[in-house]
Design a protein around this motif. Structure first.
Motif, PDB file in Angstrom:
ATOM      1  N   GLY A   1      33.542  33.116  32.567  1.00  0.00           N
ATOM      2  CA  GLY A   1      34.001  32.356  31.367  1.00  0.00           C
ATOM      3  C   GLY A   1      34.068  33.260  30.037  1.00  0.00           C
ATOM      4  N   ALA A   2      34.036  34.585  30.200  1.00  0.00           N
ATOM      5  CA  ALA A   2      34.029  35.265  28.858  1.00  0.00           C
ATOM      6  C   ALA A   2      35.470  35.257  28.163  1.00  0.00           C
ATOM      7  CB  ALA A   2      33.674  36.825  29.372  1.00  0.00           C
ATOM      8  N   ASP A   3      35.586  35.803  27.093  1.00  0.00           N
ATOM      9  CA  ASP A   3      36.566  35.936  26.382  1.00  0.00           C
ATOM     10  C   ASP A   3      37.785  36.515  27.152  1.00  0.00           C
ATOM     11  OD1 ASP A   3      38.428  35.370  23.827  1.00  0.00           O
ATOM     12  OD2 ASP A   3      38.298  37.246  23.862  1.00  0.00           O
ATOM     13  N   MET A   4      38.981  36.021  27.364  1.00  0.00           N
ATOM     14  CA  MET A   4      39.942  36.969  28.260  1.00  0.00           C
ATOM     15  C   MET A   4      40.321  38.029  27.599  1.00  0.00           C
ATOM     16  SD  MET A   4      43.509  35.588  30.153  1.00  0.00           S
ATOM     17  CE  MET A   4      42.439  34.535  30.994  1.00  0.00           C
ATOM     18  N   SER A   5      40.904  38.111  26.308  1.00  0.00           N
ATOM     19  CA  SER A   5      41.244  39.006  25.427  1.00  0.00           C
ATOM     20  C   SER A   5      40.358  40.351  25.382  1.00  0.00           C
ATOM     21  CB  SER A   5      41.676  38.663  24.049  1.00  0.00           C
ATOM     22  OG  SER A   5      40.712  38.163  23.324  1.00  0.00           O
ATOM     23  N   ALA A   6      38.941  39.736  25.126  1.00  0.00           N
ATOM     24  CA  ALA A   6      38.036  41.000  25.151  1.00  0.00           C
ATOM     25  C   ALA A   6      37.770  41.494  26.568  1.00  0.00           C
ATOM     26  CB  ALA A   6      36.590  40.099  24.566  1.00  0.00           C
ATOM     27  N   ALA A   7      37.769  40.801  27.395  1.00  0.00           N
ATOM     28  CA  ALA A   7      37.417  41.157  28.776  1.00  0.00           C
ATOM     29  C   ALA A   7      38.774  42.246  29.205  1.00  0.00           C
ATOM     30  CB  ALA A   7      37.427  40.393  29.711  1.00  0.00           C
ATOM     31  N   PHE A   8      39.870  42.120  28.982  1.00  0.00           N
ATOM     32  CA  PHE A   8      40.866  42.863  28.961  1.00  0.00           C
ATOM     33  C   PHE A   8      41.021  44.070  28.240  1.00  0.00           C
ATOM     34  CE2 PHE A   8      42.981  39.554  31.373  1.00  0.00           C
ATOM     35  CZ  PHE A   8      43.503  40.211  32.760  1.00  0.00           C
ATOM     36  N   ARG A   9      40.463  44.090  26.731  1.00  0.00           N
ATOM     37  CA  ARG A   9      40.309  45.046  26.181  1.00  0.00           C
ATOM     38  C   ARG A   9      39.199  46.145  26.732  1.00  0.00           C
ATOM     39  NH1 ARG A   9      40.692  41.512  21.685  1.00  0.00           N
ATOM     40  NH2 ARG A   9      38.378  41.390  21.646  1.00  0.00           N
ATOM     41  N   ASP A  10      38.000  45.436  27.126  1.00  0.00           N
ATOM     42  CA  ASP A  10      36.935  46.442  27.868  1.00  0.00           C
ATOM     43  C   ASP A  10      37.671  47.057  29.246  1.00  0.00           C
ATOM     44  OD1 ASP A  10      35.119  45.516  25.879  1.00  0.00           O
ATOM     45  OD2 ASP A  10      34.345  43.862  27.429  1.00  0.00           O
ATOM     46  N   TYR A  11      38.449  46.558  29.687  1.00  0.00           N
ATOM     47  CA  TYR A  11      38.963  47.093  31.021  1.00  0.00           C
ATOM     48  C   TYR A  11      39.979  48.171  30.585  1.00  0.00           C
ATOM     49  CZ  TYR A  11      41.670  47.700  35.160  1.00  0.00           C
ATOM     50  OH  TYR A  11      42.427  47.963  36.412  1.00  0.00           O
ATOM     51  N   ALA A  12      40.615  48.039  29.433  1.00  0.00           N
ATOM     52  CA  ALA A  12      41.725  49.080  29.115  1.00  0.00           C
ATOM     53  C   ALA A  12      40.947  50.208  28.531  1.00  0.00           C
ATOM     54  CB  ALA A  12      42.416  48.561  28.074  1.00  0.00           C
ATOM     55  N   ALA A  13      39.684  50.236  27.879  1.00  0.00           N
ATOM     56  CA  ALA A  13      38.850  51.028  27.474  1.00  0.00           C
ATOM     57  C   ALA A  13      38.494  51.689  28.701  1.00  0.00           C
ATOM     58  CB  ALA A  13      37.768  50.670  26.646  1.00  0.00           C
ATOM     59  N   ALA A  14      37.875  51.096  29.550  1.00  0.00           N
ATOM     60  CA  ALA A  14      37.000  51.903  30.750  1.00  0.00           C
ATOM     61  C   ALA A  14      38.087  52.635  31.637  1.00  0.00           C
ATOM     62  CB  ALA A  14      36.324  50.846  31.618  1.00  0.00           C
ATOM     63  N   THR A  15      39.314  52.102  31.967  1.00  0.00           N
ATOM     64  CA  THR A  15      40.224  52.805  32.414  1.00  0.00           C
ATOM     65  C   THR A  15      41.205  53.772  31.969  1.00  0.00           C
ATOM     66  OG1 THR A  15      41.735  50.879  32.361  1.00  0.00           O
ATOM     67  CG2 THR A  15      40.505  50.995  34.282  1.00  0.00           C
ATOM     68  N   GLU A  16      40.953  54.046  30.410  1.00  0.00           N
ATOM     69  CA  GLU A  16      41.887  54.941  29.747  1.00  0.00           C
ATOM     70  C   GLU A  16      42.169  56.173  30.092  1.00  0.00           C
ATOM     71  OE1 GLU A  16      42.294  56.018  24.914  1.00  0.00           O
ATOM     72  OE2 GLU A  16      40.491  55.055  25.548  1.00  0.00           O
ATOM     73  N   THR A  17      40.924  56.855  30.682  1.00  0.00           N
ATOM     74  CA  THR A  17      41.140  58.457  31.086  1.00  0.00           C
ATOM     75  C   THR A  17      41.746  58.309  32.449  1.00  0.00           C
ATOM     76  OG1 THR A  17      38.864  58.977  30.289  1.00  0.00           O
ATOM     77  CG2 THR A  17      39.585  60.316  31.902  1.00  0.00           C
ATOM     78  N   SER A  18      41.591  57.476  33.345  1.00  0.00           N
ATOM     79  CA  SER A  18      42.450  57.554  34.616  1.00  0.00           C
ATOM     80  C   SER A  18      43.878  56.901  34.447  1.00  0.00           C
ATOM     81  CB  SER A  18      41.909  56.338  35.553  1.00  0.00           C
ATOM     82  OG  SER A  18      41.845  55.110  35.101  1.00  0.00           O
ATOM     83  N   SER A  19      44.059  56.246  33.482  1.00  0.00           N
ATOM     84  CA  SER A  19      45.518  55.858  33.133  1.00  0.00           C
ATOM     85  C   SER A  19      46.211  57.145  32.533  1.00  0.00           C
ATOM     86  CB  SER A  19      45.705  54.767  32.093  1.00  0.00           C
ATOM     87  OG  SER A  19      45.087  53.515  32.538  1.00  0.00           O
ATOM     88  N   LEU A  20      45.355  57.897  31.676  1.00  0.00           N
ATOM     89  CA  LEU A  20      46.161  59.210  31.153  1.00  0.00           C
ATOM     90  C   LEU A  20      46.233  60.252  32.083  1.00  0.00           C
ATOM     91  CD1 LEU A  20      47.062  60.744  28.670  1.00  0.00           C
ATOM     92  CD2 LEU A  20      44.383  61.579  28.434  1.00  0.00           C
ATOM     93  N   VAL A  21      45.544  60.333  33.208  1.00  0.00           N
ATOM     94  CA  VAL A  21      45.724  61.462  34.092  1.00  0.00           C
ATOM     95  C   VAL A  21      46.852  61.022  35.060  1.00  0.00           C
ATOM     96  CG1 VAL A  21      44.702  62.256  36.238  1.00  0.00           C
ATOM     97  CG2 VAL A  21      43.336  62.123  34.168  1.00  0.00           C
ATOM     98  N   SER A  22      46.883  59.648  35.404  1.00  0.00           N
ATOM     99  CA  SER A  22      48.140  59.266  36.154  1.00  0.00           C
ATOM    100  C   SER A  22      49.448  59.427  35.330  1.00  0.00           C
ATOM    101  CB  SER A  22      47.884  57.515  36.309  1.00  0.00           C
ATOM    102  OG  SER A  22      46.743  57.236  37.170  1.00  0.00           O
ATOM    103  N   LEU A  23      49.402  59.274  33.835  1.00  0.00           N
ATOM    104  CA  LEU A  23      50.693  59.707  33.336  1.00  0.00           C
ATOM    105  C   LEU A  23      51.000  60.984  33.402  1.00  0.00           C
ATOM    106  CD1 LEU A  23      50.253  57.335  29.802  1.00  0.00           C
ATOM    107  CD2 LEU A  23      51.923  57.169  31.812  1.00  0.00           C
ATOM    108  N   VAL A  24      49.981  61.854  33.343  1.00  0.00           N
ATOM    109  CA  VAL A  24      50.105  63.325  33.494  1.00  0.00           C
ATOM    110  C   VAL A  24      50.779  63.689  34.856  1.00  0.00           C
ATOM    111  CG1 VAL A  24      49.095  65.782  33.602  1.00  0.00           C
ATOM    112  CG2 VAL A  24      48.588  63.709  31.679  1.00  0.00           C
ATOM    113  N   ILE A  25      50.160  63.179  35.981  1.00  0.00           N
ATOM    114  CA  ILE A  25      50.728  63.399  37.225  1.00  0.00           C
ATOM    115  C   ILE A  25      52.047  62.850  37.413  1.00  0.00           C
ATOM    116  CG2 ILE A  25      50.642  62.384  39.721  1.00  0.00           C
ATOM    117  CD1 ILE A  25      47.327  62.304  39.195  1.00  0.00           C
TER     118      ILE A  25
END
Length: 250
Positions: free
Chosen positions: A121-145
């Protein structure tokens, strides 16, 4: 029989024998070009290998030779749905290294944490912001690939990514020739920028539907075309006059 063509120290092909004969008759290959097929001890001029196949006599009313035609309809521009399908195939292929990167960089843990937050029941927008921050590095590496995947494949001898090869398409410059690594990088910088802003395939591919030569935004930026037929189905580029064919070595 498959025939290899030698020009300027480079080997092209292999091509089917009948294809080579047709190119000799049409003048798209020179009889001075070198050829080799399995069983030959050494490279030989095409005039020796195929002595009966000669260009037809010049016709003053004939259209200009293929080399003088800039991006003609004979090239066959690839349409929107063909290119979208090729992009989708590449997307599936790129999912494999992206998933590996996400797993190695903690993406699965971040996903589990997101799911726990949503179920708790956590705030949805906050939960997705945390997820985006946690996966920022992997997303950047995927963009480079993704960037290097498109850049190197489209500047390679195949002139196409695996997705384009599957649909028998190739990327060329305005003269129908293989693009340089720099031009390929410039072309894919637009694709990368659009991907960062979440606009793929909209911004790059929708333009294909209404531009005269079926160019996407990245094609217009880099002056490239996507054409029917693989690079292996095209005759090798004719070298500048005066080139020494005898220097070719296998």
């Amino acid at each position: 029989m498959e025939v290899w063509i030698g020009r300027q120290g480079e080997r092209h092909g292999p091509y089917q024998e009948e294809q080579v004969r047709e190119w000799l008759r049409s003048g798209q290959l020179s009889r001075d070009d070198l050829g080799w097929y399995e069983g030959l001890a050494d490279w030989q001029p095409l005039s020796v290998l195929f002595p009966q196949d000669k260009p037809a006599p010049a016709n003053p009313y004939a259209p200009p030779p293929l080399q003088q035609q800039a991006a003609s309809v004979s090239f066959g521009y690839a349409g929107f749905w063909q290119r979208f399908s090729a992009w989708f195939i590449d997307l599936i292929i790129l999912m494999i290294p992206s998933m590996i990167v996400m797993y190695l960089l903690g993406g699965m843990q971040a996903y589990d944490h997101l799911r726990e937050q949503l179920q708790g029941g956590a705030d949805m927008s906050a939960a997705f912001r945390d997820y985006a921050a946690a996966t920022e590095t992997s997303s950047l590496v995927s963009l480079v690939i993704t960037f290097f995947y498109y850049t190197f494949f489209e500047a390679s001898k195949w002139q196409a990514t695996p997705g384009k090869l599957a649909l028998r398409l190739r990327v060329t410059d305005v003269n129908g020739q293989r693009i340089t690594l720099g031009r390929s990088a410039a072309r894919n910088l637009v694709r990368l920028s659009a991907l960062i802003f979440g606009l793929i395939p909209i911004i790059c591919y929708l333009a294909v539907a209404w531009t005269q030569r079926k160019q996407g935004l990245h094609d217009l930026w880099a002056s490239t075309f996507v054409l029917h037929g693989t690079a292996q189905e095209q005759p090798p580029q004719r070298p500048p006059s005066g080139s020494d064919h005898s220097r070719f070595t296998a």
